[in-house]
Design a protein around this motif. Structure first.
Motif, short mmCIF file in Angstrom:
data_model
loop_
_atom_site.label_atom_id
_atom_site.label_comp_id
_atom_site.label_asym_id
_atom_site.label_seq_id
_atom_site.Cartn_x
_atom_site.Cartn_y
_atom_site.Cartn_z
N VAL A 29 0.98 -1.08 0.03
CA VAL A 29 0.35 0.01 -0.06
C VAL A 29 0.46 1.64 0.14
O VAL A 29 1.74 1.36 0.46
N ALA A 30 0.79 2.42 -0.73
CA ALA A 30 0.96 4.01 -0.13
C ALA A 30 1.70 4.07 0.84
O ALA A 30 0.96 3.91 1.56
N ARG A 31 2.88 4.50 1.00
CA ARG A 31 3.38 4.92 2.74
C ARG A 31 2.68 6.15 3.34
O ARG A 31 2.59 6.19 4.89
N ASP A 32 2.04 6.54 2.47
CA ASP A 32 2.03 7.81 3.29
C ASP A 32 0.25 8.78 3.49
O ASP A 32 0.28 9.73 3.05
N PHE A 33 -0.74 7.99 3.47
CA PHE A 33 -2.03 8.44 4.19
C PHE A 33 -2.30 7.61 5.58
O PHE A 33 -1.55 7.00 5.57
N SER A 34 -2.99 8.13 5.61
CA SER A 34 -4.13 7.27 6.84
C SER A 34 -5.30 6.75 6.20
O SER A 34 -5.85 7.53 5.30
N SER A 35 -5.95 5.24 6.57
CA SER A 35 -6.50 4.68 6.75
C SER A 35 -8.06 5.23 6.84
O SER A 35 -7.74 6.23 7.72
N VAL A 36 -8.92 5.17 6.04
CA VAL A 36 -10.34 6.13 6.70
C VAL A 36 -11.17 5.68 7.26
O VAL A 36 -11.92 4.31 6.35
N TYR A 37 -11.12 5.43 8.78
CA TYR A 37 -12.15 5.30 9.25
C TYR A 37 -13.93 4.91 9.26
O TYR A 37 -14.69 4.60 10.24
#
Length: 243
Positions: free
Chosen positions: A157-165
């Motif tokens: 996965v891309a390393r520079d974002f936060s998942s949207v929960y």
């Protein structure tokens, strides 16, 4: 202690998802009210064999993770991940994508596409060891271990974002729950489309084949460009979605 992962000689400790971290997305609330706060699954993020591999990953803005989900019942529901969406790639209307590979055990992957306030598509894959599953743009997803064996899976996965929960948490989970008697709809969603059962497949354009360790793509990372530039692969994703 006791949940360390040996990845090519590198000993890593996990982030641990606890039961109470999942309280908003579980089906069996009566059971939850009586349950203690046990460990559910283990996330080992940003794994690499050596510093050379790590530099390649950083250069391509990618990360390799492993998640381990022991078998467990959450009341009447099978153990699962919390579920999340991905943010949009800047300048596009497409979210970042992800790819999973089952390393041990079996996994049920539920993917759902939300457009506005409606879920317009739900796909379910049943994957075995070696199988890969690509998460297309704009699909949220959860992983379920509906077996008596430990599930171990990897992801790029891309390393520079936060998942949207938030969207899944706010609606008490995904559009469907998997219980001992099968899938049932989540009433918080209102009307949802029927599940489309999908077969696992190889993705030759992305260098992904069942039984071939996808970590080895660290030596051919251009194959993984679809994870950070989904806008360049719309025809491939249309074929993956199948509609």
């Amino acid at each position: 202690m006791g949940n360390e992962l040996d990845f090519h000689g590198n000993i890593r400790t996990p982030d641990i998802r606890m039961l109470y971290d999942m309280k908003e997305v579980l089906y069996d609330r009566e059971w939850l009210d009586r349950a203690s706060n046990v460990e559910l699954y283990y996330m080992y993020r940003d794994l690499y064999k050596d510093e050379s591999n790590l530099e390649k990953m950083k250069e391509h803005n990618l990360r390799y993770d492993i998640t381990v989900i022991p078998p467990r019942m959450l009341g009447r529901e099978y153990v699962k991940t919390a579920g999340h969406y991905h943010p949009y790639v800047p300048g596009t209307e497409l979210s970042y994508t992800e790819v999973y590979q089952v390393l041990e055990g079996k996994a049920t992957y539920l993917l759902q596409k939300q457009e506005g306030d409606l879920v317009t598509d739900v796909m379910v894959y049943n994957a075995e060891a070696g199988d890969c599953i690509v998460i297309p743009p704009n699909y949220g997803h959860i992983t379920i271990n509906a077996t008596g064996d430990t599930l171990k899976m990897a992801n790029w996965v891309a390393r520079d974002f936060s998942s949207v929960y938030g969207p899944i948490k706010e609606l008490s989970g995904a559009a469907y729950y998997l219980l001992v008697d099968g899938f049932i709809t989540n009433p918080d969603y209102g009307e949802v489309p029927p599940i489309r059962s999908r077969e696992t497949m190889d993705y030759p354009e992305f260098g992904l084949s069942s039984g071939e360790d996808m970590y080895d793509l660290v030596d051919d990372m251009d194959k993984l460009a679809f994870l950070t530039r989904p806008q360049d692969y719309t025809s491939a994703f249309k074929e993956i979605v199948g509609k």
